[in-house]
Design an enzyme around this catalytic site. Structure first.
Site, PDB file in Angstrom:
ATOM      1  CD  GLU A  61       9.450 -26.804 -17.474  1.00  0.00           C
ATOM      2  OE1 GLU A  61       9.894 -28.018 -17.056  1.00  0.00           O
ATOM      3  OE2 GLU A  61       8.050 -27.521 -17.722  1.00  0.00           O
ATOM      4  CE  LYS A  81      10.591 -37.000 -19.488  1.00  0.00           C
ATOM      5  NZ  LYS A  81      10.884 -35.457 -20.012  1.00  0.00           N
ATOM      6  NE  ARG A 127       9.971 -37.399 -14.839  1.00  0.00           N
ATOM      7  CZ  ARG A 127      10.856 -36.687 -14.727  1.00  0.00           C
ATOM      8  NH1 ARG A 127      11.371 -35.693 -14.176  1.00  0.00           N
ATOM      9  NH2 ARG A 127      11.490 -37.568 -15.183  1.00  0.00           N
ATOM     10  NE  ARG A 143     -15.065 -45.514 -23.484  1.00  0.00           N
ATOM     11  CZ  ARG A 143     -16.763 -44.749 -23.374  1.00  0.00           C
ATOM     12  NH1 ARG A 143     -17.243 -45.685 -22.677  1.00  0.00           N
ATOM     13  NH2 ARG A 143     -16.817 -44.719 -24.638  1.00  0.00           N
TER      14      ARG A 143
HETATM   15  N1  PMP Z   1      10.988 -29.795 -17.843  1.00  0.00           N
HETATM   16  C1  PMP Z   1      10.502 -30.410 -19.449  1.00  0.00           C
HETATM   17  C2  PMP Z   1      10.177 -29.150 -19.920  1.00  0.00           C
HETATM   18  C3  PMP Z   1      11.658 -31.416 -19.654  1.00  0.00           C
HETATM   19  O1  PMP Z   1      11.428 -31.903 -20.311  1.00  0.00           O
HETATM   20  C4  PMP Z   1      12.549 -31.932 -18.497  1.00  0.00           C
HETATM   21  C5  PMP Z   1      13.606 -33.632 -19.136  1.00  0.00           C
HETATM   22  N2  PMP Z   1      14.699 -33.398 -19.958  1.00  0.00           N
HETATM   23  C6  PMP Z   1      12.777 -31.460 -17.384  1.00  0.00           C
HETATM   24  C7  PMP Z   1      12.673 -30.388 -17.444  1.00  0.00           C
HETATM   25  C8  PMP Z   1      13.862 -32.266 -16.633  1.00  0.00           C
HETATM   26  O2  PMP Z   1      13.867 -33.275 -15.914  1.00  0.00           O
HETATM   27  P1  PMP Z   1      14.741 -34.474 -15.576  1.00  0.00           P
HETATM   28  O3  PMP Z   1      16.039 -33.318 -14.378  1.00  0.00           O
HETATM   29  O4  PMP Z   1      13.370 -35.177 -14.467  1.00  0.00           O
HETATM   30  O5  PMP Z   1      15.613 -35.063 -16.754  1.00  0.00           O
END
Ligand code: PMP
Length: 290
Positions: A184, A151, A52, A105
């Site tokens: 989320e 991320k 990732r 750059r």
């Molecule tokens: N959503 C967000 C916005 C996150 O920052 C995270 C990680 N803390 C997750 C979901 C969960 O991902 P993971 O299970 O890979 O930690």
């Protein structure tokens, strides 16, 4: 002795580990990161986290100055130097030092650091009694603006969501898409359970592809529980039988209340508790040993 961190090829004392004020990670949030955990000298699903990280970097056209295998070695070395068995690992790669303009750059070399520390867990009462959450007024970034799949160090969208949670006196806030769909929480994925089935939002609405989320889907499958990637509205969470969040730090946290409305019985549900037990068993047994 204090903690040692990895910074640009060296292991140094944490208090001496500094980056330039011209680093674009700091100036513009131009970089990527991972949060990873070690359980009893096993780094949980390290390969998936590295995949990732490299995918996020590729999405912002940032070249990580070492291959995955070398990176994995540096993570393990950092853990060993600090003699950590259970740990939280933060891996950061920024665009590096440039000038005050946006032009990537100008940044000739990425900045890379790895911090490993003792894990700070959420209080046990959250797992026993469940978490109340609220719906954030801040909408999640639309995938066509800054895709939450990446991320990146640009976490201001999530921080504004977290401030909404803090203002409401709770730990987490549910973020909706521009169209009002459930996406989320600020640092965790969300699941609801309805009629014995798990539902989690499809990634297209703008969530991170959680590594804990995927592990939970596999664990549920082993128990004969199906997971649907389903577009949901806030009412679907309110009307669910059970609800929980997943994340590296949180593992699986039951949610029992949203905006003051009880979910299910208002206590952690049976399936949630079972999955948490299954996850804890898996966590120390699925990853890279050191
Ligand atoms: N959503 C967000 C916005 C996150 O920052 C995270 C990680 N803390 C997750 C979901 C969960 O991902 P993971 O299970 O890979 O930690």
């Amino acid at each position: 002795m204090g903690l040692k961190v990895f910074l640009n090829g060296e292991f140094i004392d944490e208090e001496n580990a500094t980056v330039s004020i011209l680093d674009h990670g700091l100036l513009y949030g131009d970089g990527v990161f991972e949060g990873i955990r070690a359980y009893g000298k096993v780094v949980f699903r390290l390969k998936q986290h590295l995949d990732r990280l490299y995918e996020s970097a590729e999405a912002i056209r940032l070249e990580i100055p070492m291959d995955k295998e070398t990176f994995q070695g540096k993570i393990i070395e950092t853990l060993k130097i600090n003699d950590l068995k259970d740990a939280y690992i933060r891996v950061v790669v920024t665009r590096g030092v440039g000038d005050l303009g946006l032009d990537p750059r100008k940044c000739k070399k990425a900045t890379v650091f790895i911090i490993t520390d003792k894990i700070k867990l959420y209080p046990n009462e959250f797992y026993e009694n469940g978490l109340p959450i609220v719906i954030s007024k801040t909408r999640r970034n639309h995938p066509r603006t800054l895709n939450p799949k990446i991320k990146s160090l640009n976490y201001l969208n999530n921080i504004l969501g977290k401030i909404d949670a803090i203002d409401a006196g709770v730990e987490e806030a549910l973020m909706l898409s521009i169209n009002g769909e459930v996406v989320e929480c600020t640092g965790d994925n969300i699941f609801v359970i309805k009629n014995g089935e798990l539902c989690t939002p499809p990634y297209e609405v703008g969530s991170l592809e959680g590594i804990t989320q995927k592990a939970v889907i596999e664990l549920a499958k082993k128990r004969g529980i199906k997971t649907l990637y389903k577009n949901m509205m806030p009412e679907d969470v309110c009307n669910a039988d059970e609800c929980f969040l997943t994340g590296t730090a949180a593992e699986i946290i039951p949610v029992v209340d949203i905006d003051g409305r009880k979910i299910g019985e208002g206590t952690p549900g049976k399936i949630t508790k079972q999955l948490l037990a299954d996850f804890r068993e898996l966590a120390g047994a699925d990853g890279v040993e050191y």
